[in-house]
Design a protein around this motif. Sequence first.
Motif, short mmCIF file in Angstrom:
data_model
loop_
_atom_site.label_atom_id
_atom_site.label_comp_id
_atom_site.label_asym_id
_atom_site.label_seq_id
_atom_site.Cartn_x
_atom_site.Cartn_y
_atom_site.Cartn_z
N HIS A 195 -6.47 -8.26 -0.45
CA HIS A 195 -5.88 -6.95 -0.18
C HIS A 195 -5.27 -6.36 -1.45
O HIS A 195 -5.48 -5.18 -1.77
CB HIS A 195 -4.80 -7.10 0.90
CG HIS A 195 -4.02 -5.86 1.19
ND1 HIS A 195 -4.60 -4.71 1.69
CD2 HIS A 195 -2.70 -5.57 1.03
CE1 HIS A 195 -3.68 -3.77 1.85
NE2 HIS A 195 -2.52 -4.28 1.44
N ARG A 250 -7.76 -2.29 -7.77
CA ARG A 250 -8.97 -1.61 -8.23
C ARG A 250 -8.94 -0.12 -7.86
O ARG A 250 -9.36 0.74 -8.64
CB ARG A 250 -10.19 -2.30 -7.63
CG ARG A 250 -10.39 -3.72 -8.13
CD ARG A 250 -11.60 -4.38 -7.50
NE ARG A 250 -12.82 -3.68 -7.87
CZ ARG A 250 -14.01 -4.01 -7.39
NH1 ARG A 250 -14.12 -4.98 -6.50
NH2 ARG A 250 -15.08 -3.35 -7.78
N LYS A 251 -8.48 0.17 -6.68
CA LYS A 251 -8.48 1.55 -6.20
C LYS A 251 -7.48 2.41 -6.93
O LYS A 251 -7.73 3.59 -7.21
CB LYS A 251 -8.20 1.57 -4.69
CG LYS A 251 -8.25 2.96 -4.07
CD LYS A 251 -8.02 2.90 -2.57
CE LYS A 251 -8.05 4.29 -1.95
NZ LYS A 251 -7.83 4.23 -0.47
N SER A 285 -7.94 -5.22 -3.88
CA SER A 285 -8.51 -3.94 -3.46
C SER A 285 -7.63 -2.79 -3.88
O SER A 285 -8.11 -1.76 -4.39
CB SER A 285 -8.70 -3.94 -1.94
OG SER A 285 -9.17 -2.68 -1.50
N TRP A 320 -9.98 -15.20 -6.51
CA TRP A 320 -9.45 -13.82 -6.56
C TRP A 320 -8.77 -13.51 -7.87
O TRP A 320 -8.32 -12.39 -8.08
CB TRP A 320 -8.48 -13.60 -5.39
CG TRP A 320 -9.12 -13.77 -4.05
CD1 TRP A 320 -8.94 -14.79 -3.16
CD2 TRP A 320 -10.11 -12.92 -3.46
NE1 TRP A 320 -9.73 -14.62 -2.06
CE2 TRP A 320 -10.46 -13.48 -2.21
CE3 TRP A 320 -10.73 -11.73 -3.86
CZ2 TRP A 320 -11.40 -12.90 -1.37
CZ3 TRP A 320 -11.66 -11.15 -3.03
CH2 TRP A 320 -11.99 -11.73 -1.80
N GLU A 357 0.82 -1.22 0.00
CA GLU A 357 0.00 0.00 0.00
C GLU A 357 0.86 1.26 0.00
O GLU A 357 0.43 2.30 -0.51
CB GLU A 357 -0.93 0.00 1.20
CG GLU A 357 -2.01 1.05 1.15
CD GLU A 357 -3.15 0.78 2.10
OE1 GLU A 357 -4.15 1.51 2.05
OE2 GLU A 357 -3.04 -0.19 2.89
#
Length: 228
Positions: A144, A150-151, A147, A182, A104
Amino acid sequence: MSERIPTGCEAIDDLLGGGFERGAVTQVYGPPAAGKTNIVLSAATELAAAGDSALLVDTEGLSVDRMEQLAGAGGRDADDVASRLIITEAYTFEEQEEAVRDVEEFVDAVDLVAVDSATGFYRLQRTEQEEGEALRAVGRQLAHLLSLARKHDIAVAFTNQVYTDPDSEQARALGGHTLNHWSATILRVDRFRGGNRRATLEKHRAKAAGEKAQFKITDEGLVGGESR
């Protein structure tokens, strides 16, 4: 639709519909020495050569020589290309989990995240209870990463190993339905005589399963044959 991340092999890119899809997870699985790592590493170095960056979570010990070989293919400045590759090494399952969480921190700076391999530590679990929890943990890692993909509109790819199904005696991807769930795209890679490799599309959101492409691994990268 966002531009896909090319793998550096035209035959594989055609099979994938242009390369690794952004905003999604691609699974590349197969037996040892089939070419899984070469595919994700080739995609990362091609991306870096174009001036963008990639993040590799390495759980199996990437070959530095191979990375430098691909980075410098075609007369490119290997050091310049390598400078845009972020490599995080994990030596335990716990370190892999931490490395995936830490992705992240880099997502605004990279276009591709690759985990090689996602299941290397999982398969070392000795009891059914440990194995089940490890599989759920890998699933959470992929959730995770999906996510984040996509973001932030990045591509995620992971390599996976195989096991022999005792019922069918066929080699199947580790993790079964849990990891396949997934994966928007699943690519199986096999090796056969003459150093040839075959990539088979087993799952894709816009193409029929079963399409195949042949390729070889050379000093200069991945060289494709005909798709069918």
